[in-house]
Design an enzyme around this catalytic site. Structure first.
Site, PDB file in Angstrom:
ATOM      1  N   GLU A  52      31.545  36.575  39.855  1.00 48.97           N
ATOM      2  CA  GLU A  52      31.544  38.032  39.914  1.00 48.97           C
ATOM      3  C   GLU A  52      30.219  38.515  39.336  1.00 48.97           C
ATOM      4  O   GLU A  52      30.101  38.818  38.157  1.00 48.97           O
ATOM      5  CB  GLU A  52      32.716  38.631  39.110  1.00 48.97           C
ATOM      6  CG  GLU A  52      32.835  40.122  39.326  1.00 48.97           C
ATOM      7  CD  GLU A  52      33.489  40.872  38.176  1.00 48.97           C
ATOM      8  OE1 GLU A  52      33.688  42.086  38.306  1.00 48.97           O
ATOM      9  OE2 GLU A  52      33.792  40.250  37.135  1.00 48.97           O
TER      10      GLU A  52
ATOM     11  N   ASP B 157      34.913  35.210  36.442  1.00 48.25           N
ATOM     12  CA  ASP B 157      34.917  36.626  36.108  1.00 48.25           C
ATOM     13  C   ASP B 157      33.695  37.015  35.276  1.00 48.25           C
ATOM     14  O   ASP B 157      33.256  36.256  34.410  1.00 48.25           O
ATOM     15  CB  ASP B 157      36.203  36.923  35.310  1.00 48.25           C
ATOM     16  CG  ASP B 157      36.348  38.376  34.941  1.00 48.25           C
ATOM     17  OD1 ASP B 157      36.421  39.206  35.863  1.00 48.25           O
ATOM     18  OD2 ASP B 157      36.388  38.688  33.733  1.00 48.25           O
TER      19      ASP B 157
ATOM     20  N   ASP C 289      62.189  36.369  42.149  1.00 48.05           N
ATOM     21  CA  ASP C 289      63.368  36.240  41.291  1.00 48.05           C
ATOM     22  C   ASP C 289      63.977  37.569  40.871  1.00 48.05           C
ATOM     23  O   ASP C 289      64.862  37.611  40.007  1.00 48.05           O
ATOM     24  CB  ASP C 289      63.032  35.394  40.055  1.00 48.05           C
ATOM     25  CG  ASP C 289      61.878  35.980  39.253  1.00 48.05           C
ATOM     26  OD1 ASP C 289      61.409  37.089  39.607  1.00 48.05           O
ATOM     27  OD2 ASP C 289      61.426  35.334  38.289  1.00 48.05           O
TER      28      ASP C 289
ATOM     29  N   ASP D  64      62.761  40.124  39.208  1.00 48.40           N
ATOM     30  CA  ASP D  64      62.363  40.833  37.992  1.00 48.40           C
ATOM     31  C   ASP D  64      61.295  41.895  38.268  1.00 48.40           C
ATOM     32  O   ASP D  64      60.815  42.557  37.344  1.00 48.40           O
ATOM     33  CB  ASP D  64      61.894  39.845  36.908  1.00 48.40           C
ATOM     34  CG  ASP D  64      60.608  39.123  37.283  1.00 48.40           C
ATOM     35  OD1 ASP D  64      60.100  39.335  38.413  1.00 48.40           O
ATOM     36  OD2 ASP D  64      60.103  38.348  36.447  1.00 48.40           O
TER      37      ASP D  64
HETATM   38 MG    MG Z   1      59.154  37.647  39.604  1.00 43.80          MG
END
Ligand code: MG
Length: 756
Positions: free
Chosen positions: A489, A448, A146, A148
């Site tokens: 992990e 994690d 998009d 950004d």
């Molecule tokens: Mg984006």
């Protein structure tokens, strides 16, 4: 790209005929005739002179079959020899001939020159992805849809063809939840998605589109801690006594006492948490700003502090006792053993009491390790210590502290007593959130920091992980025939086997292999470390037997064990940097990874040769993909523009490397396709060979009746080894390889796979 190479020709060795004839007149006289050796081989531009000896009781002649062989002398009498030399040769397949030796018997010397390049006989790929290769993808820096500058779900969806061509069957996405950081390991809501990445509809569309290409989605799940802006934690912050979520976190008004009493399972115990620290729950209120009156009883070593409106005293220039909160303020003696002082203070850490106006030994008095904050108007016991550094600050403010294994922005979640962790509200809540994503189509989780959930306490972590896996898997199996995938992990000091030399600090701490008692898959960190050494030292050492042994050990712990092998990840120096940015080594690392058993992971950018270290931030090992040759489509905002622009050029882009048959990207594609072609590679068993050479890593991969021979030469020079298996069907080649007389000649950093 399919490589077109000359047809393999193997020299059919013709053995010499050696004749020893008996005498024709009564056996008293022996007629002898023999020729040795029976075979001679020459390199393409061989200037060496080789010799053939003749044992004969009479005259003999030597006649070469072709003019490129030169014999001298061509005749003789009795025992003797002749030399053989050859003309230069430039053919890519060997040429052969013979020398006929005749006398009172006949012999033949076979002569060959040159070696046979391998002609690949790779079967065409039927499009069925058989391997379980996973791509570790950073949502924020993979692809932006998009504009950004931050990667997003639609960006991933737009590049599924790229991932499909890379042969991967799963994506491990970086954490997808709302967060305060670019890396997103501080989760603010386990039940929703980061709006920067897109909507739940976008995520669902990605899952479905990936599934259509045989690519599953694994979410990165952070169970050790949440983000500080998680609504659960904010509730505790605002009211630690009455919050509905106070049991979700590791909070205490006197943590050392609580730890000693066994009330804080989530904490390692003793005075050393191993990793992490306790932080003030409200933050910054250890200190005080305002006017206070201090009264010290030097006989009992107790100090009483009250808020004051009285006039400020001028501190004594010399005294028996001082208040320290940035500078030494002398107290005034007002009675026997009584010292007083009224001053304005401004401190964010509290204060200390000193018997001298310096830090000489024994001067400092303060809180003990089990003291809470000071309460106004209540005498407070002072402690000293021969080691001044162990005396704590006397703090004001809230009594509550919270524990965080990592930094204070990530408070540890609390699962209570490990023996009943499944009953803790945080356990139930995280499982409930996982169910939401399972319902949406997520097929696995990467968990994690699992060794820190119970602060490296192995037994507790094993049970927690097993319970969490079972809870989510039981739900998953209501709609799926197979088990959900889950990988931990398990980054342990000491790697696979743990840390035997540190039994005191972590008596229950294990190695990566021990975590298979909790999860079906764990990351084998030793693999990347060992492979670095193999490639940089150009010595295979025990690499092959160790990898094979690791897999066996895991399967012995649980039959459904899947070992997760990878080169490097988002927390480590880029593998290319570890290899000194040697493209040849990077290519061979790809070939080795993709011929290794079990489950390989390709880390975003590794396939393009990304380099980087963490000297200036983790962002530099998490760089965005450069998609186009103009280098315009790069999600740099996803890593706060902390990028190495010298690396992120068009020359390293997907577009450029896709067009280059010899690029690293195409090595990944080729070897990944090979892995998807052969069940023996995709899911077969590894076994060792009799090939013995310090620079050659060789192993078999077998599945049912299918067997492959994998050979990698990690040396910087050509290497020649004897191969007892058939080399008739080479199916993959990196670098150069040829065969001659049953021997394999592999070029530097060259790899080959034979189907047997
Ligand atoms: Mg984006």
């Amino acid at each position: 790209m399919k490589k077109i190479l000359p047809i393999l020709l193997l020299l059919a060795a013709v053995s010499c005929k050696t004749i020893e004839s008996p005498s024709e007149n009564g056996g008293e006289e022996t007629v002898t005739f023999s020729v040795s050796p029976s075979e001679l081989s020459f390199e393409n531009a061989d200037k060496t002179t080789k010799y053939v000896s003749v044992k004969s009781s009479g005259n003999w002649t030597a006649q070469p079959s072709a003019s490129w062989m030169h014999v001298n002398p061509t005749s003789g009498s009795g025992n003797g020899s002749f030399s053989v030399t050859v003309d230069d040769y430039s053919g890519s397949n060997p040429r052969t001939g013979s020398i006929a030796v005749s006398g009172n018997g006949k012999g033949t010397v076979s002569v060959s020159q040159g070696s046979a390049s391998l002609a690949l006989k790779t079967p065409s790929f039927d499009g069925v992805k058989r391997a379980s290769t996973t791509y570790q993808l950073l949502i924020y820096s993979f692809a932006d849809s998009d504009g950004d500058g931050v990667g997003d779900f639609k960006g991933i969806q737009e590049h599924l063809d790229y991932l499909d061509a890379l042969g991967v069957t799963a994506l491990w996405l970086s954490p997808a939840h709302p967060t305060n950081s670019y890396h997103a390991y501080d989760v603010n809501d386990y039940f929703s998605l980061n709006p920067l990445y897109g909507t739940e509809t976008d995520f669902k569309n990605l899952i479905d589109a990936a599934d259509a290409k045989g690519i599953k989605i694994y979410m990165d799940y952070v169970l050790n801690h949440s983000g500080k802006n998680n609504a659960w934690f904010k509730s505790v912050l605002s009211d630690p006594v009455n919050s509905d979520y106070k049991d979700y976190y590791v909070i205490s008004t006197n943590y050392l006492a609580d730890v000693s009493a066994g009330l804080v399972d989530n904490y390692g115990g003793g005075t050393d948490a191993g990793m992490g620290d306790w932080h003030d729950l409200a933050g910054g209120d250890a200190g005080y700003n305002g006017r206070l009156h201090f009264v010290l009883d030097s006989s009992t070593k107790r100090i009483t502090v009250t808020k004051s409106d009285a006039a400020v005293d001028t501190p004594a220039s010399t005294s028996d006792w001082y208040i320290y909160c940035g500078s030494f303020k002398g107290m005034k003696k007002t009675a026997t053993n009584i010292y007083e002082l009224t001053i304005d203070i401004s401190t964010d850490w509290g204060f200390l009491v000193c018997s001298k106006n310096d830090w000489s030994s024994g001067s400092k008095y303060g809180a003990s390790s089990s003291s809470g904050p000071i309460a106004f108007g209540t005498p407070y016991q002072l402690y000293t210590n021969a080691d001044n550094d162990k005396v704590g600050n006397i703090v004001f403010g809230t009594a509550y502290k919270y524990f965080a294994s990592f930094d204070q922005s990530m408070p540890d979640l609390n699962y209570g007593n490990y023996a009943e962790c499944e009953n803790s509200p945080a356990f139930k809540a995280t499982v409930e959130s996982a169910k939401k994503w399972v319902d949406m189509g997520v097929a696995g989780f990467r968990l994690d920091a699992v060794i820190w959930i119970y602060q490296a306490q192995l037994k507790a972590n094993q049970r927690f992980l097993d319970q969490w896996y079972q809870a989510v898997n039981n739900y998953y199996k209501q709609k799926h025939s197979e088990n959900i995938f889950m990988v931990g992990e398990t980054w342990c000091d000491g790697g696979h086997n743990g840390e035997p030399n540190n039994p005191v600090k972590y008596p229950q701490r294990g190695g990566e292999k021990d975590y298979y008692k909790g999860l079906p898959s764990c990351f084998e960190f030793d693999y990347g470390y060992k492979l670095q050494s193999v490639l940089n030292d150009r010595n295979v050492g025990d690499f092959v037997s160790t990898i094979s042994q690791y897999v066996s050990e895991h399967k012995a712990i649980r039959s459904d064990a899947i070992t997760s092998f990878f080169l490097s990840n988002h927390d480590q120096m880029r593998f290319a940097s570890s290899l000194g940015q040697s493209l040849e080594k990077e290519k061979q690392a790809a070939a080795i990874l993709l011929t290794t058993p079990e489950k390989p992971y390709i880390y975003q950018g590794e396939e393009l040769g990304y380099w980087g270290n963490q000297n200036n931030g983790d962002e530099y090992v998490r760089a965005p993909i450069v998609w186009d040759a103009a280098a315009t489509k790069v999600a740099k905002n996803g890593v706060n523009n902390k990028v190495d622009n010298a690396m992120l050029k068009g020359s390293i882009s997907v577009e450029t490397q896709s067009a280059d048959e010899n690029s690293l990207l195409n090595v990944y594609k080729t070897w990944s396709r090979l892995r998807n072609t052969y069940p023996a590679l995709a899911s077969g068993e590894m076994s060792t060979t009799s090939i013995s050479d310090a620079a050659i890593a060789a192993w078999y991969m077998t599945s049912g009746s299918q067997k492959l021979l994998v050979i990698h030469n990690v040396a910087s020079a050509q290497r020649e080894v004897s191969v007892s298996d058939s080399m008739d069907k080479p199916v993959a080649l990196l670098g150069t390889a040829s065969t001659k007389n049953g021997r394999l000649i592999l070029g530097p950093n060259s790899s080959v796979v034979f189907e047997l």
